[in-house]
Design a protein around this motif. Structure first.
Motif, short mmCIF file in Angstrom:
data_model
loop_
_atom_site.label_atom_id
_atom_site.label_comp_id
_atom_site.label_asym_id
_atom_site.label_seq_id
_atom_site.Cartn_x
_atom_site.Cartn_y
_atom_site.Cartn_z
N LYS A 246 0.82 -1.24 -0.21
CA LYS A 246 0.02 -0.06 -0.03
C LYS A 246 0.87 1.29 0.03
O LYS A 246 0.58 2.20 -0.57
CB LYS A 246 -0.97 -0.06 1.28
CG LYS A 246 -1.90 0.98 1.25
CD LYS A 246 -2.87 0.84 2.48
CE LYS A 246 -3.95 2.11 2.29
NZ LYS A 246 -5.03 1.60 3.54
N TYR B 240 1.95 1.98 -3.38
CA TYR B 240 1.02 2.72 -4.46
C TYR B 240 1.03 4.14 -4.04
O TYR B 240 0.93 4.86 -4.62
CB TYR B 240 -0.34 1.90 -4.12
CG TYR B 240 -0.40 0.54 -4.71
CD1 TYR B 240 -0.12 0.32 -5.82
CD2 TYR B 240 -0.96 -0.51 -4.06
CE1 TYR B 240 -0.15 -0.94 -6.40
CE2 TYR B 240 -0.99 -1.72 -4.36
CZ TYR B 240 -0.60 -1.94 -5.66
OH TYR B 240 -0.60 -3.25 -6.20
N SER C 278 4.19 5.82 -5.43
CA SER C 278 3.71 6.11 -6.81
C SER C 278 2.77 7.09 -7.05
O SER C 278 3.28 7.89 -8.12
CB SER C 278 3.46 4.76 -7.43
OG SER C 278 4.45 3.58 -7.28
#
Length: 99
Positions: A3, A6, A9
């Motif tokens: 997580k 993500y 990113s």
């Protein structure tokens, strides 16, 4: 852990898009210190844009010694502001020109 990857990113994509849209009236910045905690936490992404005028209590982003700084206006005079990070014990030493 996945997580976090993500989220990281997503932040990178936002920052890249922000730099590509340099003609946009706003910019996205990544907060790298805790000076505005708890209102703005380290690692947050903020959007900055120019306003017609500023007043005591506004949070502004300015450049000091080549670095972008985001702090709150705590006092203002005719041509300059005095700023302070919410989590900092004292005012910033440098007066910020209103322009």
């Amino acid at each position: 852990m996945k997580k976090l990857g993500y989220v990281f990113s997503g932040l990178i994509i936002l920052l890249l898009l922000s730099s590509l849209l340099s003609t946009a009236p706003h910019k996205f910045l990544l907060v790298t210190s805790g000076s505005m905690t708890p209102i703005i936490k380290q690692g947050s992404v903020i959007m900055v844009f120019k306003k017609a005028s500023y007043q005591k209590g506004d949070i502004i982003t300015f450049i000091e010694n080549g670095q972008k700084v985001t702090h709150r206006i705590v006092n203002g005079q005719k041509n300059f502001f005095i700023t302070k990070g919410d989590a900092n014990p004292s005012y910033d030493l440098k007066k910020i020109a209103q322009d």
